[in-house]
Design a protein around this motif. Sequence first.
Motif, PDB file in Angstrom:
ATOM      1  N   ILE A   1     -30.835 -29.908  14.738  1.00  0.00           N
ATOM      2  CA  ILE A   1     -30.460 -29.897  16.151  1.00  0.00           C
ATOM      3  C   ILE A   1     -29.305 -30.855  16.414  1.00  0.00           C
ATOM      4  O   ILE A   1     -28.316 -30.495  17.061  1.00  0.00           O
ATOM      5  CB  ILE A   1     -31.678 -30.248  17.036  1.00  0.00           C
ATOM      6  CG1 ILE A   1     -32.710 -29.123  16.970  1.00  0.00           C
ATOM      7  CG2 ILE A   1     -31.239 -30.481  18.484  1.00  0.00           C
ATOM      8  CD1 ILE A   1     -33.967 -29.386  17.775  1.00  0.00           C
ATOM      9  N   GLY A   2     -29.410 -32.072  15.900  1.00  0.00           N
ATOM     10  CA  GLY A   2     -28.399 -33.077  16.208  1.00  0.00           C
ATOM     11  C   GLY A   2     -27.080 -32.893  15.475  1.00  0.00           C
ATOM     12  O   GLY A   2     -26.007 -33.113  16.046  1.00  0.00           O
ATOM     13  N   LEU A   3     -27.142 -32.494  14.205  1.00  0.00           N
ATOM     14  CA  LEU A   3     -25.938 -32.455  13.376  1.00  0.00           C
ATOM     15  C   LEU A   3     -25.334 -31.061  13.219  1.00  0.00           C
ATOM     16  O   LEU A   3     -24.168 -30.934  12.826  1.00  0.00           O
ATOM     17  CB  LEU A   3     -26.253 -33.025  11.984  1.00  0.00           C
ATOM     18  CG  LEU A   3     -26.741 -34.476  11.952  1.00  0.00           C
ATOM     19  CD1 LEU A   3     -27.038 -34.896  10.525  1.00  0.00           C
ATOM     20  CD2 LEU A   3     -25.722 -35.407  12.593  1.00  0.00           C
ATOM     21  N   GLU A   4     -26.110 -30.032  13.513  1.00  0.00           N
ATOM     22  CA  GLU A   4     -25.594 -28.669  13.333  1.00  0.00           C
ATOM     23  C   GLU A   4     -25.574 -27.866  14.633  1.00  0.00           C
ATOM     24  O   GLU A   4     -24.536 -27.327  15.016  1.00  0.00           O
ATOM     25  CB  GLU A   4     -26.430 -27.929  12.277  1.00  0.00           C
ATOM     26  CG  GLU A   4     -26.307 -28.550  10.890  1.00  0.00           C
ATOM     27  CD  GLU A   4     -27.119 -27.818   9.838  1.00  0.00           C
ATOM     28  OE1 GLU A   4     -26.666 -27.739   8.689  1.00  0.00           O
ATOM     29  OE2 GLU A   4     -28.219 -27.312  10.187  1.00  0.00           O
ATOM     30  N   LEU A   5     -26.715 -27.768  15.304  1.00  0.00           N
ATOM     31  CA  LEU A   5     -26.791 -26.917  16.495  1.00  0.00           C
ATOM     32  C   LEU A   5     -25.895 -27.414  17.613  1.00  0.00           C
ATOM     33  O   LEU A   5     -25.092 -26.636  18.164  1.00  0.00           O
ATOM     34  CB  LEU A   5     -28.241 -26.827  16.994  1.00  0.00           C
ATOM     35  CG  LEU A   5     -28.417 -26.028  18.287  1.00  0.00           C
ATOM     36  CD1 LEU A   5     -27.992 -24.577  18.107  1.00  0.00           C
ATOM     37  CD2 LEU A   5     -29.861 -26.122  18.781  1.00  0.00           C
ATOM     38  N   MET A   6     -26.002 -28.693  17.977  1.00  0.00           N
ATOM     39  CA  MET A   6     -25.240 -29.188  19.118  1.00  0.00           C
ATOM     40  C   MET A   6     -23.729 -29.127  18.857  1.00  0.00           C
ATOM     41  O   MET A   6     -22.967 -28.679  19.735  1.00  0.00           O
ATOM     42  CB  MET A   6     -25.680 -30.601  19.500  1.00  0.00           C
ATOM     43  CG  MET A   6     -27.157 -30.710  19.911  1.00  0.00           C
ATOM     44  SD  MET A   6     -27.738 -29.444  21.075  1.00  0.00           S
ATOM     45  CE  MET A   6     -26.783 -29.842  22.518  1.00  0.00           C
ATOM     46  N   PRO A   7     -23.230 -29.545  17.680  1.00  0.00           N
ATOM     47  CA  PRO A   7     -21.788 -29.373  17.416  1.00  0.00           C
ATOM     48  C   PRO A   7     -21.362 -27.906  17.436  1.00  0.00           C
ATOM     49  O   PRO A   7     -20.261 -27.584  17.898  1.00  0.00           O
ATOM     50  CB  PRO A   7     -21.615 -29.995  16.018  1.00  0.00           C
ATOM     51  CG  PRO A   7     -22.734 -30.977  15.894  1.00  0.00           C
ATOM     52  CD  PRO A   7     -23.885 -30.347  16.619  1.00  0.00           C
ATOM     53  N   TRP A   8     -22.217 -27.025  16.943  1.00  0.00           N
ATOM     54  CA  TRP A   8     -21.910 -25.585  16.955  1.00  0.00           C
ATOM     55  C   TRP A   8     -21.788 -25.069  18.389  1.00  0.00           C
ATOM     56  O   TRP A   8     -20.874 -24.315  18.717  1.00  0.00           O
ATOM     57  CB  TRP A   8     -23.005 -24.843  16.199  1.00  0.00           C
ATOM     58  CG  TRP A   8     -22.830 -23.363  16.110  1.00  0.00           C
ATOM     59  CD1 TRP A   8     -22.076 -22.674  15.202  1.00  0.00           C
ATOM     60  CD2 TRP A   8     -23.449 -22.367  16.944  1.00  0.00           C
ATOM     61  NE1 TRP A   8     -22.174 -21.316  15.418  1.00  0.00           N
ATOM     62  CE2 TRP A   8     -23.010 -21.102  16.489  1.00  0.00           C
ATOM     63  CE3 TRP A   8     -24.312 -22.426  18.029  1.00  0.00           C
ATOM     64  CZ2 TRP A   8     -23.411 -19.904  17.075  1.00  0.00           C
ATOM     65  CZ3 TRP A   8     -24.729 -21.236  18.624  1.00  0.00           C
ATOM     66  CH2 TRP A   8     -24.277 -20.002  18.146  1.00  0.00           C
ATOM     67  N   LEU A   9     -22.706 -25.493  19.262  1.00  0.00           N
ATOM     68  CA  LEU A   9     -22.652 -25.090  20.666  1.00  0.00           C
ATOM     69  C   LEU A   9     -21.400 -25.643  21.349  1.00  0.00           C
ATOM     70  O   LEU A   9     -20.740 -24.946  22.132  1.00  0.00           O
ATOM     71  CB  LEU A   9     -23.903 -25.576  21.403  1.00  0.00           C
ATOM     72  CG  LEU A   9     -25.218 -24.895  21.036  1.00  0.00           C
ATOM     73  CD1 LEU A   9     -26.400 -25.655  21.652  1.00  0.00           C
ATOM     74  CD2 LEU A   9     -25.234 -23.440  21.485  1.00  0.00           C
ATOM     75  N   ASP A  10     -21.069 -26.901  21.049  1.00  0.00           N
ATOM     76  CA  ASP A  10     -19.886 -27.526  21.656  1.00  0.00           C
ATOM     77  C   ASP A  10     -18.604 -26.807  21.254  1.00  0.00           C
ATOM     78  O   ASP A  10     -17.665 -26.714  22.051  1.00  0.00           O
ATOM     79  CB  ASP A  10     -19.796 -29.000  21.249  1.00  0.00           C
ATOM     80  CG  ASP A  10     -20.884 -29.848  21.886  1.00  0.00           C
ATOM     81  OD1 ASP A  10     -21.451 -29.417  22.903  1.00  0.00           O
ATOM     82  OD2 ASP A  10     -21.176 -30.940  21.361  1.00  0.00           O
ATOM     83  N   GLU A  11     -18.575 -26.318  20.040  1.00  0.00           N
ATOM     84  CA  GLU A  11     -17.376 -25.627  19.564  1.00  0.00           C
ATOM     85  C   GLU A  11     -17.290 -24.205  20.099  1.00  0.00           C
ATOM     86  O   GLU A  11     -16.201 -23.721  20.436  1.00  0.00           O
ATOM     87  CB  GLU A  11     -17.371 -25.601  18.035  1.00  0.00           C
ATOM     88  CG  GLU A  11     -16.128 -24.949  17.446  1.00  0.00           C
ATOM     89  CD  GLU A  11     -16.095 -25.001  15.936  1.00  0.00           C
ATOM     90  OE1 GLU A  11     -15.224 -24.345  15.340  1.00  0.00           O
ATOM     91  OE2 GLU A  11     -16.950 -25.713  15.342  1.00  0.00           O
ATOM     92  N   LYS A  12     -18.426 -23.542  20.217  1.00  0.00           N
ATOM     93  CA  LYS A  12     -18.447 -22.123  20.587  1.00  0.00           C
ATOM     94  C   LYS A  12     -18.412 -21.899  22.094  1.00  0.00           C
ATOM     95  O   LYS A  12     -17.860 -20.908  22.573  1.00  0.00           O
ATOM     96  CB  LYS A  12     -19.698 -21.465  19.997  1.00  0.00           C
ATOM     97  CG  LYS A  12     -19.728 -19.943  20.120  1.00  0.00           C
ATOM     98  CD  LYS A  12     -20.922 -19.370  19.381  1.00  0.00           C
ATOM     99  CE  LYS A  12     -20.985 -17.855  19.495  1.00  0.00           C
ATOM    100  NZ  LYS A  12     -19.869 -17.180  18.819  1.00  0.00           N
ATOM    101  N   TYR A  13     -19.003 -22.832  22.867  1.00  0.00           N
ATOM    102  CA  TYR A  13     -19.111 -22.663  24.317  1.00  0.00           C
ATOM    103  C   TYR A  13     -18.507 -23.862  25.049  1.00  0.00           C
ATOM    104  O   TYR A  13     -18.279 -24.915  24.454  1.00  0.00           O
ATOM    105  CB  TYR A  13     -20.579 -22.489  24.720  1.00  0.00           C
ATOM    106  CG  TYR A  13     -21.230 -21.293  24.063  1.00  0.00           C
ATOM    107  CD1 TYR A  13     -20.969 -20.001  24.517  1.00  0.00           C
ATOM    108  CD2 TYR A  13     -22.085 -21.461  22.972  1.00  0.00           C
ATOM    109  CE1 TYR A  13     -21.555 -18.899  23.901  1.00  0.00           C
ATOM    110  CE2 TYR A  13     -22.678 -20.370  22.362  1.00  0.00           C
ATOM    111  CZ  TYR A  13     -22.402 -19.088  22.830  1.00  0.00           C
ATOM    112  OH  TYR A  13     -22.971 -18.006  22.217  1.00  0.00           O
TER     113      TYR A  13
END
Length: 382
Positions: A119-131
Amino acid sequence: MKSIFFSVLFLCLSFGSIAQTQYEEISSIKLDETRQLKIQLPRNYESNVEKTYPVIVVLDGDYLFEPVAGNVDYYSYWEEMPEAIVVGINQVDTRDSDTYYDDVSYLPVDGGAAFFEFIGLELMPWLDEKYRTNQFRMVVGHDLTANFMNYYLMKSPALFQGYVSLSPDLAPEMETRLIARLGASEQKVFYYLATATEDIRVLRETIEPLNSQIKLVSNSNLKYYFDNFEGATHYSLVGRAIPKAIEEIFSIYRPISKKEYKEVLLKLDGSPYDYLVDKYTTVRQLFGLDDPMRVNDIVAVGKALQKKSKWEDMERLGQLARKQYPETMLGSYYLALSFEKSGEPKKAMRTYQNAYLLEEISFLTKDLMLDKADKIKADFGY
């Protein structure tokens, strides 16, 4: 038959303005697998290309996503909360592994540690980049996942600012750790905790003492809310707690209500003008939003200033309203009113007259502005 046709046609035409759920997959190195997500974007996400949004992460997304997403869409539609991106994480087959903690340290290990980092190292950065996300993040969990989300408070700064804990199944020592972190937090934390009279007994036996302890925490950065729903069960409390949590956590965002006007604005020791500015400053700092002030909020503060005869602040309100709505009469009206009540009738008359050329807004009309100017002219013989 004709009414059915038009109903279907209406739904088709309005479909683009309805919040829709999309399904995504994210490949995780930490989990060594692909995890399924449900994502609800705000209704006007595609058209508001400059706007950014808070993120609400829903653990147990296989069953919690829909009640959270539905309430977020409803409350944001009526401007009771900011529009937000809702992200549900599917845990239907991995829940026990995702929330696993060590029997000695009671901290995440193995699958729990991997999910924590996911969640902290993969999901949240992925969301920040995509949306188009902003800095406010909230997390929602139920029993095991409600306990798990507390581990994010153990890091500084915490990954999430808002926590919705629905009947948590608390790990040993979690109460002590949580109280310590909430008391020491140097960032704003919104923490909502819920149980019910028919909740699982062993959970209630830990939740009620936790509530008593959190209530004793003295930290201006902590906003804490608790509900004990009469007659609700471990599962039915979820449907009652989610809207309540949204109302509490996002209360600062809501328009000024009649109750707030009577019980807060009119009873302030300070100025309603400062209250208005502080309200929107807090919204901007917390939720990363820079939306214009609501016209009704400006009008409510104008009424309160008039009742309190605070004419200097009325002038400040007029200047502020001019910046917010420069094409309308709003700012000119409050400026003219402040001049009129401060012993500058000629200046007030001219300001009312000039407002005639601007756009009508709220209760302000061209006739009202001319009537105000004509009355001053008659009273003072201009």
